[in-house]
Design a protein around this motif. Structure first.
Motif, mmCIF file in Angstrom:
data_model
loop_
_atom_site.group_PDB
_atom_site.id
_atom_site.type_symbol
_atom_site.label_atom_id
_atom_site.label_comp_id
_atom_site.label_asym_id
_atom_site.label_seq_id
_atom_site.Cartn_x
_atom_site.Cartn_y
_atom_site.Cartn_z
ATOM 1 N N ARG A 21 40.443 22.991 71.649
ATOM 2 C CA ARG A 21 40.707 22.699 70.493
ATOM 3 C C ARG A 21 41.175 23.662 69.118
ATOM 4 N N ASP A 22 41.021 25.054 69.626
ATOM 5 C CA ASP A 22 41.817 25.936 69.311
ATOM 6 C C ASP A 22 40.168 26.284 67.695
ATOM 7 N N ALA A 23 38.921 26.155 68.241
ATOM 8 C CA ALA A 23 38.027 25.711 67.300
ATOM 9 C C ALA A 23 37.568 26.917 66.867
ATOM 10 N N TYR A 24 38.201 28.387 66.639
ATOM 11 C CA TYR A 24 38.073 29.070 66.204
ATOM 12 C C TYR A 24 39.663 29.913 65.044
ATOM 13 N N ARG A 25 40.434 28.523 65.220
ATOM 14 C CA ARG A 25 41.011 29.526 64.612
ATOM 15 C C ARG A 25 41.078 28.955 62.967
ATOM 16 N N THR A 26 40.886 29.869 61.778
ATOM 17 C CA THR A 26 41.073 29.895 60.551
ATOM 18 C C THR A 26 42.700 29.725 59.896
ATOM 19 N N SER A 27 42.411 29.504 58.724
ATOM 20 C CA SER A 27 43.529 28.111 57.705
ATOM 21 C C SER A 27 43.124 29.472 56.665
ATOM 22 N N ASP A 28 44.212 29.782 55.896
ATOM 23 C CA ASP A 28 44.191 31.043 54.830
ATOM 24 C C ASP A 28 43.684 29.612 53.844
ATOM 25 N N GLU A 29 45.112 28.684 53.765
ATOM 26 C CA GLU A 29 44.262 27.257 52.305
ATOM 27 C C GLU A 29 43.119 26.759 52.971
ATOM 28 N N SER A 30 41.934 27.022 51.840
ATOM 29 C CA SER A 30 40.716 26.599 52.293
ATOM 30 C C SER A 30 40.366 26.890 50.750
ATOM 31 N N ASP A 31 39.283 25.992 50.134
ATOM 32 C CA ASP A 31 38.668 25.358 49.295
ATOM 33 C C ASP A 31 37.664 26.175 49.050
ATOM 34 N N LYS A 32 37.298 26.536 50.437
ATOM 35 C CA LYS A 32 35.715 26.899 50.494
ATOM 36 C C LYS A 32 35.494 28.560 50.316
ATOM 37 N N PRO A 33 34.576 29.205 49.814
ATOM 38 C CA PRO A 33 34.346 30.898 50.004
ATOM 39 C C PRO A 33 34.641 31.740 50.836
ATOM 40 N N LYS A 34 35.293 32.628 50.911
ATOM 41 C CA LYS A 34 35.647 33.747 51.629
ATOM 42 C C LYS A 34 34.720 34.306 52.461
ATOM 43 N N PHE A 35 34.404 34.380 53.571
ATOM 44 C CA PHE A 35 33.818 35.628 54.009
ATOM 45 C C PHE A 35 34.823 36.019 55.143
ATOM 46 N N TYR A 36 34.755 37.521 55.497
ATOM 47 C CA TYR A 36 35.508 38.811 56.154
ATOM 48 C C TYR A 36 34.519 39.529 57.159
ATOM 49 N N CYS A 37 34.153 38.905 58.067
ATOM 50 C CA CYS A 37 33.534 39.396 59.390
ATOM 51 C C CYS A 37 34.138 40.147 60.138
ATOM 52 N N LEU A 38 34.104 41.626 60.287
ATOM 53 C CA LEU A 38 35.025 42.576 61.126
ATOM 54 C C LEU A 38 34.021 43.365 62.061
#
Length: 825
Positions: A21-38
């Motif tokens: 399902r490519d379940a962890y693909r992150t889209s750049d387009e989203s209305d949600k607030p972002k969270f960058y976890c590195l």
RNA sequence: GCCGAAGUGGCGGAACCGGUAGACGCGCUGGACUCAAAACCCGGUGCCCGAGAGGGCGUGUGGGUUCAAAUCCCACCUUCGGCACCA
């Protein structure tokens, strides 16, 4: 459903589904607030991951999953810091090209990361040794070069004879190479430096704006090493120029009874008197030959030689003898000091040994000592200092002396930093070539950005040499290049870049990993960065974490990014030692791999134990038994779910006692939701897991003994919430149970449960009764009980009475909902 | 030497603001199940005294503040991490 919990089957099933399902693909387009976890950019070692590495990845993965459930658009990428000495050394040892071993190691790391269920967006994977990445590392070098922040300089540099390359200051620890532990020596070579010292003050100041462990900030502060003082010029008889020193204590100038130059100081030759020349040269030779370990030792006795020359102390025109000694460093301040033996420990030792005068000029508050048994470096007031006598030192005295000398133009305030420029040249094969062509006519000329990358040639012989020349220098094809400016013949730079250059900007690259037009897409970087959560080991405190901050500030100054700090919040995980308390290492044969743990206990048990083992930042010994405990916990959860799923009917009607138990279960559930939420957000994973265990213990007890306490629908809700709470930590069983409970197709995007403060609130609390601070009884009282009633009840409590009898109560302490304390006589 | 962090049962640890020390897990131990073992389930488990009720002691050591200290203050000991002649 299957009554037996089979973690391996469940885990393989869901890992397959996630991938499909490519379940962890992150889209750049989203209305949600972002969270960058590195996570820290890992070097893919040939040994693969151990359970120690998992201590980094599992907690960040749990946070990434939590944030996702909380409605954030989460960026959680992974890539490889694949250039560098370890990769090359490993390849040399194996006799296989690093290109090949690196690819193999990456595949193994990736496999292991999937094995423990990490939710990385692999579509953004980056590899620092691929041309499409190092092209932009080279671009960053050019950016620095254009801005005057990259330069070449010759001088004595740290050389590791084992790694056969030059090292940066940060990469030498106690006179030894940080990689291999070999004693380093010095070599005279022309090298590339990055002018990080230009940023010293900002690197210091901005530490105040970021949420990092205090420990790391302190280490950086010390490393940057700001110190405020003054430069003072000592006159040289018969010469136009002066001998300038840096001092933090200009208030002690009247006590400067001699001067010391570093053996390498440029004025040494000119100042040395003919009769001293032989002795001075001998000392310089000896200083040069000495190993760094010997030279750095603070224990060893001071050595030095008199130059036969004098300088003039500007405060009293006294002639002071000039010496050289290796306790003065050439790279700091002006490479020369004024020596004040009365108030500096090192100068005191030196003066004592060579019988130089010791003059007290700062008296302690209690009064002048006259004869000193040791250097006094504390506060006091000036003495033996002419018109300055009596001034408070260092405070007022510092200012007064500098102002006085400043008016005559022989002193000025000055701030110095310990931080040195970053030496990035490496004489090794496996790195990004420095994009410069040396032209006889034009000098060093940068390769135009549109001609990047300067490809690393596919050499067959990439062994390092000990002559300080890169293996690339042996490839005439590579070396031959036309000057980009005049088209004339030129030679390509053959040194490669320190790998820390690769890891200084990779966090930008994840925002637009396949961008072919730029190192990063500005809009995407502005969207995703700074990194919201950055996690890795504390060992990079003054290397990677300083360099990356520097690069970010340069990018900011150049207008490429709007922010100056790349990592908003940093946390360091503790290390995991082997079961015997020793460091895990292949040579000791005590390495525990995730592979073996997953095979035996499953990935979810491993993940849970990684979180439960100890507070996140604390080092701790591994225990297979501990994993087993976590597996037991998951098995019991599985059994509970099976029971609830298979139960029939609507649930028995509860009697009053059962109903109370039901209320208690719901109360614990809501409290647990609250606690797990707070604990995960605050990196208290160990207590989050234990809270889940406590909840489950209570639920199991009531489910087994008083099923009628809740309706079947309520039981399903309880189990559903437990599943949600567990999902970030144990995602495989989370998904499987989610499915069994008949919910939507994935728990990944299910909403994180909310708690109900009213349901979580206690209606009865335990109040302890103390007499003279000793616990004597306990009371169960309603939360809203009145003070007087509680006190009366406390006084009457069976065991309390025995201790109150015949005594006079002189004081009553009442802490609502907590305790009563009778103070008696 | 300087800077920093930490010392709590047999072990990993909990106690968030000075208010029930030892949650949770491991281990150990008694029982149940079993032909037996493992697994699983139920109970106990800081130390000492006591049949029990209960009592005494107890958070590295010594002092102090407080009605009350693992928690605050002072001194010291130990361990770990960093820096190491930076004037």
């Amino acid at each position: 459903m299957d009554r037996r919990y089979d973690p391996q089957a469940i885990e393989q099933k869901w890992q397959r589904i996630w991938k499909e399902r490519d379940a962890y693909r992150t889209s750049d387009e989203s209305d949600k607030p972002k969270f960058y976890c590195l996570d820290f950019f890992p070097y893919p070692s040939g040994d693969g991951l151990s359970v120690g590495h998992c201590r980094n990845y599992v907690p960040t993965d749990a946070v990434a999953r939590l944030r996702r459930m909380q409605g954030f658009n989460v960026l959680h990428p992974m890539g490889w810091d694949a250039f560098g000495l370890p990769a090359e050394n490993y390849a040399i040892k194996m006799g296989v090209h690093p290109r090949v071993t690196t690819a193999r190691n990456i595949a193994n790391y990736h496999r292991q990361m999937d094995l423990i269920g990490l939710s990385f967006d692999w579509s953004r994977e980056i590899t620092s040794c691929f041309p499409d990445y190092y092209r932009w590392t080279q671009w960053f070098f050019l950016l620095l070069y254009e801005r005057g922040l990259a330069y070449r300089s010759t001088g004595q540099q740290w050389w590791c004879p084992s790694c056969r390359t030059i090292l940066a200051n940060e990469q030498v620890e106690q006179g030894k190479c940080w990689r291999c532990g070999s004693e380093v020596t010095k070599k005279d070579l022309e090298q590339w430096f990055l002018r990080i010292t230009d940023y010293a003050q900002r690197l210091l100041d901005d530490l105040g704006t970021i949420d990092w462990p205090e420990q790391i900030k302190l280490m950086q502060t010390n490393w940057i090493g700001r110190s405020e003082g003054a430069e003072v010029d000592f006159g040289l008889p018969g010469r136009e120029d002066a001998l300038t020193v840096f001092t933090t204590r200009p208030d002690t100038l009247f006590g400067a009874t001699y001067m010391v130059l570093a053996p390498e100081h440029p004025l040494v030759d000119e100042l040395t008197a003919p009769e001293q020349r032989a002795a001075v040269s001998a000392y310089q030779d000896q200083a040069r030959r000495q190993s760094e370990i010997e030279r750095l030792s603070t224990e060893k006795e001071k050595t030095g030689v008199f130059l036969g020359a004098f300088a003039i102390n500007p405060v009293n025109d006294a002639p002071v003898p000039i010496w050289i000694s290796d306790y003065v460093l050439t790279g700091y301040g002006t490479g020369a000091i004024m020596a004040v033996p009365a108030h500096d420990e090192r100068d005191f030792q030196f003066a004592t040994k060579f019988e130089l005068p010791i003059v007290e000029v700062i008296a302690p508050p209690s009064g002048a000592q006259g004869e000193l048994a040791e250097a006094y470096s504390g506060d006091g007031f000036m003495v033996n200092s002419g018109q300055f006598d009596g001034l408070a030192a260092p405070g007022a005295a510092f200012e007064a002396v500098v102002a006085w000398l400043g008016a005559r133009g022989v002193a000025r305030k000055k701030v110095n930093f310990k931080l040195r420029d970053w030496l990035i040249s490496r004489q090794r094969y496996w790195g990004a070539p420095i994009p410069i062509v040396h032209c006889d006519a034009c000098g060093p000329v940068p390769v135009p950005a549109n001609e990047l990358p300067v490809l690393l040639p596919d050499l067959e012989d990439y062994h390092p040499t000990d002559d300080g020349r890169s293996p690339l220098a042996r490839d005439p094809e590579f070396v031959r290049a036309a000057c980009p400016r005049c088209g004339g013949p030129g030679r390509r730079e053959t040194d490669t870049m320190d790998t820390f250059a690769c890891s200084s900007w990779y966090h930008f690259r994840y925002a637009s990993p396949r961008d072919e037009a730029a190192a990063f897409d500005r809009d995407k970087v502005e969207h995703w960065l700074p990194v919201d959560l950055y996690v890795g080991g504390a060992e990079h405190a003054v290397m990677h974490l300083l360099y990356a901050r520097f690069f970010c500030k340069v990018a900011q100054d150049a207008g490429y990014v709007s922010f100056g700090e790349p990592y908003a919040r940093l946390r360091n995980q503790g290390m995991i030692q082997a079961e015997d308390g020793q460091k895990m290492s292949k040579s000791k044969g005590n390495v525990v791999t995730p592979d073996s743990v997953v095979e035996q206990y499953g990935a979810d048990a491993l993940r849970l134990y990684e979180l439960f083992i100890a507070p996140f930042e604390q080092s701790v010994a591994w225990s297979d038994r501990g994993v087993q405990g976590c597996l037991r916990f998951l098995s019991r959860f599985w059994n509970l779910v099976a029971g609830v799923v298979e139960a029939q009917g609507s649930g028995a009607a509860a009697d009053a006692a059962e109903a109370e138990k039901g209320r208690r279960v719901l109360r614990t559930l809501n409290k647990t939701i609250r606690k797990v939420t707070h604990d995960l957000e605050a990196f208290r994973f160990n207590t989050a897991v234990s809270a889940l265990m406590e909840l489950q213990n209570e639920v199991l007890e009531v489910w087994a003994g008083a099923r009628g306490a809740l309706t079947l629908a309520q039981w399903r809700e309880v189990v559903t919430d437990m599943t949600l709470l567990m999902a970030p930590m144990a995602p495989h069983i989370g998904e499987e149970v989610w499915e069994l409970l008949g919910h939507g197709d994935t728990v990944l995007d299910a909403a994180w449960p909310a708690w109900d403060e009213e349901l979580a609130a206690d209606d009865v609390v335990t109040v302890v009764v103390q007499v003279n601070g000793k616990l004597r009884d306990r009371l169960e009282v309603p939360v809203d009980a009145e003070k007087d009633g509680v006190l009366a009840q406390a006084r009457a409590a069976a065991n309390t009475v025995r201790f109150l009898e015949g005594k006079q109560v002189v004081k009553e302490i009442y802490v609502p909902g907590k305790l009563v304390n009778f103070v008696v006589r």
